[in-house]
Design an enzyme around this catalytic site. Structure first.
Site, short mmCIF file in Angstrom:
data_model
loop_
_atom_site.label_atom_id
_atom_site.label_comp_id
_atom_site.label_asym_id
_atom_site.label_seq_id
_atom_site.Cartn_x
_atom_site.Cartn_y
_atom_site.Cartn_z
N LYS A 23 0.76 -1.32 -0.09
CA LYS A 23 0.15 -0.28 -0.16
C LYS A 23 0.90 1.35 0.04
CE LYS A 23 -4.10 -2.20 1.70
NZ LYS A 23 -3.94 -3.75 2.24
C1 PLP Z 1 -4.42 -4.71 1.39
C2 PLP Z 1 -3.77 -5.77 1.39
C3 PLP Z 1 -4.00 -6.78 0.28
C4 PLP Z 1 -5.27 -6.99 -0.21
O1 PLP Z 1 -5.22 -5.86 -1.30
P1 PLP Z 1 -6.79 -5.29 -1.92
O2 PLP Z 1 -6.29 -4.22 -2.96
O3 PLP Z 1 -7.48 -4.82 -0.77
O4 PLP Z 1 -7.08 -6.42 -2.63
C5 PLP Z 1 -3.26 -8.14 0.46
N1 PLP Z 1 -1.97 -8.35 1.07
C6 PLP Z 1 -1.53 -7.42 1.93
C7 PLP Z 1 -0.40 -7.57 2.80
C8 PLP Z 1 -2.42 -5.92 2.28
O5 PLP Z 1 -2.08 -5.12 2.96
#
Ligand code: PLP
Length: 498
Positions: free
Chosen positions: A118
Site C-alpha cells: 500500500k
Molecule cells: C491490503 C492488502 C491486501 C489486499 O489488497 P486489496 O487491494 O485490498 O485487494 C493483500 N495483502 C496485503 C499485505 C495487504 O495489505
C-alpha cells in the site's frame, strides 16, 4: 478525461474532483469514462524508469487540465510529483523489484516505509491530493477517513503525516490485526493524525466509514476524502507496477514484447487486482488475472458461481489484511461488465440482502480474464515452509496465499505464459506466523521479528527496527455505532492534541 460514478453516469467529475471527493455522492465509485485515450506506449516501455512509468500512467488516467493546469508537459509535472512522493522512500529506490522463485516471479511490493504494497500508492496519494487542492483552488481542509484491515492505516499515516491542509483519521478492527501492524499505527506522531480501534471487524469499520461519508454534516471549511482503494487516486499509482513488472521481464529477456503474462494477486478489497485490469485495458498484454483469497473466500465463490454472498461466517486468518467480506472494488469491475444501471441494482441487493447474482453472460465475460482460488491457514503456512526449504525464499502469509493459489492454478489451468505473483507484505510484518510456518520458537511477535532475522539473515526493514520500543500515542477505542459521533467531534476541533 472525466470520471463517472459506477451507479450513475450522469455524475461526472474531473480527475481532481474525483480524487478530492474519494467516493461519489450516490455511494458509487469513480471510473474513467473510457480507456480509449489511455493506451500506454509499450514501444517506449524499456526506455522508461519505474518512476517514469508511474508518471506516464498517471498522466494517461488523469489527463486534461484539472491537474497541473498551467503545465503543458503533464507527464513531466506528474514525474515531479512521483519523485516527491517516492524519492528516498523505497529500499534501493525500486518500488517493485522482481525476484525469480522457481518457475515464477515474485513482485516485491513491500520495500516502502510500512513494509506493505500500500505504500506504493499511499506515498503518492498525498501528492495527488495536494495538487488537486491547489489546481481547483480548494480552501477547505481535507480530512482523510480510512478503514484499515491493517496495512492501509500505517501506509496512509506515513503518507499524510504532517502534510499541510490535511488531517487523517484511521479506524482499525481492534482484534483483527497483528501487534506489529497495530504498533506501527498507534505510535504515529504526526500532529494531524488520529488512530481509532473499532470494536468490530474490518467490514464494520469500512461500512462505518461509508456511512460517515453519506451522512455526516460537516462544519464550514472541512471536506472529507478517502485513502482507501475506493479513491481513484489510490488505485491509479498501483496500475504502474504491472507495466513495470512487464518491463523488468523484457529487460531480463524472460519474455518478448507482446507475450502475455499472468498475475496472481492476494486479494481483499479487490483494489490491487483491479489495477491489473486497468493496466490490461491500457494495453498491457495480460494472460489471466488470478484472484487469491484466504478462508474468507467470498470472491472465489463469486468467480465460480456468479453469486456474491457476504452472508457467511467471518474468519480471522493469518493473512488479516485479506479478511474482508465486502470487496468494494469489485463494483468497478461490475460497472465495466454490466453498466451503471445494473451495477447500482446489484449494489442495492448487496446492501439489502447481503447478496447479488450476475447473469451467466456477465460471468463468462469476467471469466475470460479472471480466475480465482483460495488457501486456508494451514496450507498457507505449509507453503511458506516448503518455498523456504526449496528455494530459500521467505514470504509473508498474504504472498503465500497467492503462491499456493498459483501452484494449484498452474497445475490445473495454467496457460503456458509466464506468471508473476504479487508479494504484498514483508515477512517481517507477520513474523510470528512465518516463524510458526518454518517451525521455530519465539516469545512474542516482537521477539519473532528478531528471531526471524537470525534464522534467515534477511535484513529487517528499517521502519521495523525497534518497533517494540515505540511509544503508544493513540489509545482511542470506539464501538462501531459510535464512529459517526467520534468523527463529528474530531472534525469540529481545530487542533488535535494527543
Ligand atoms: C491490503 C492488502 C491486501 C489486499 O489488497 P486489496 O487491494 O485490498 O485487494 C493483500 N495483502 C496485503 C499485505 C495487504 O495489505
Amino acid at each position: 478525461m472525466f470520471y463517472l460514478s459506477t451507479r450513475n453516469e450522469k455524475i461526472r467529475k474531473t480527475p481532481a474532483e474525483a480524487i478530492l471527493q474519494g467516493i461519489a455522492d450516490d455511494g458509487g465509485l469513480y471510473m474513467p469514462e473510457s480507456f480509449e485515450s489511455t493506451s500506454f506506449p509499450m514501444e517506449r516501455l524499456t526506455e522508461m524508469s519505474g518512476k517514469e512509468i508511474s508518471a506516464k500512467v498517471l498522466s494517461l488516467l488523469f489527463s486534461g487540465d484539472s491537474m497541473f493546469p498551467e503545465d503543458s508537459d503533464k507527464e513531466a509535472a506528474f514525474l515531479k510529483a512521483v519523485k516527491r512522493g517516492y524519492d528516498g522512500k523505497f529500499d534501493d529506490e525500486d518500488y517493485a523489484p522482481l525476484a525469480k522463485v522457481g518457475d515464477a516471479y515474485v513482485m516485491e511490493l513491500y520495500h516502502g516505509p510500512t513494509c506493505a504494497f500500500k505504500d506504493v500508492a499511499l506515498q503518492l496519494l498525498p501528492q495527488l491530493v495536494a495538487e488537486a487542492k491547489r489546481a481547483t483552488e480548494m480552501k477547505e481542509e481535507i480530512v482523510i477517513l480510512t478503514a484499515t484491515s491493517g496495512d492501509t492505516g500505517s501506509a496512509a499515516l506515513s503518507g499524510f503525516s504532517d502534510v499541510d491542509g490535511t488531517k487523517i483519521i484511521v479506524f482499525y478492527p481492534k482484534h483483527g490485526i497483528s501487534a506489529v501492524q497495530e504498533r506501527q499505527m498507534v505510535s504515529c506522531k504526526g500532529k494531524n493524525t488520529c488512530v481509532v480501534a473499532v470494536e468490530g471487524k474490518f467490514d464494520d469499520a469500512q461500512s462505518g466509514v461509508k456511512n460517515i461519508f453519506a451522512t455526516l454534516q460537516l462544519p464550514e471549511g472541512v471536506k472529507l476524502s478517502s485513502a482507501n482503494s475506493i479513491n481513484i487516486g489510490r488505485l491509479a499509482p498501483q496500475v504502474a507496477y504491472y507495466f513495470k513488472a512487464y518491463r523488468d521481464l523484457l529487460m531480463g529477456n524472460e519474455i518478448k514484447m507482446g507475450d502475455k503474462v499472468n498475475f496472481i494477486v492476494p486479494t481483499g478489497n479487490f483494489g490491487d487486482i483491479l489495477a491489473g485490469y486497468f493496466a490490461m485495458n491500457m494495453g498491457l498484454p495480460v494472460g489471466k488475472l488470478v484472484c487469491a483469497s484466504n478462508e474468507n473466500k467470498v470472491l472465489t465463490d463469486f468467480f465460480e458461481k456468479g453469486v456474491y454472498n457476504k452472508n457467511r461466517d467471518f474468519h480471522v486468518t493469518k493473512s488479516p489484511s485479506m479478511d474482508i467480506l465486502i470487496s468494494s472494488n469489485l463494483e468497478r469491475l461490475l460497472y465495466l461488465v454490466c453498466g451503471a444501471e445494473k451495477c447500482a441494482s446489484y449494489m442495492k441487493d448487496l446492501k439489502e440482502n447481503g447478496e447479488y447474482k450476475i447473469s451467466s453472460d456477465e460471468l463468462a465475460k469476467i471469466r475470460a480474464i479472471f480466475d480465482a482460488g483460495f488457501a486456508d491457514d494451514k496450507t498457507t503456512l505449509d507453503v511458506i515452509n516448503s518455498v523456504y526449504a526449496k528455494h530459500g525464499y521467505i514470504m509473508d502469509t498474504h504472498t503465500a496465499v497467492a503462491w499456493k493459489v498459483y501452484e494449484d492454478w498452474a497445475k490445473d489451468n495454467g496457460n503456458g505464459y509466464k506468471s508473476v505473483v504479487l508479494s504484498t507484505a514483508s515477512a517481517y510484518k507477520f513474523s510470528n506466523s512465518v516463524m510458526n510456518a518454518i517451525g521455530k520458537e519465539y516469545d512474542d511477535e516482537f521477539d519473532a521479528l528478531e528471531k526471524l532475522h537470525k534464522e534467515t539473515g534477511a535484513k529487517i526493514p528499517g521502519s521495523l527496527v525497534g518497533i517494540k520500543e515505540k511509544p503508544v500515542v493513540h489509545n482511542n477505542v470506539v464501538k462501531k455505532e459510535d464512529m459517526l459521533t467520534f468523527v463529528a467531534d474530531m472534525v469540529g476541533k481545530k487542533e488535535w492534541i494527543k
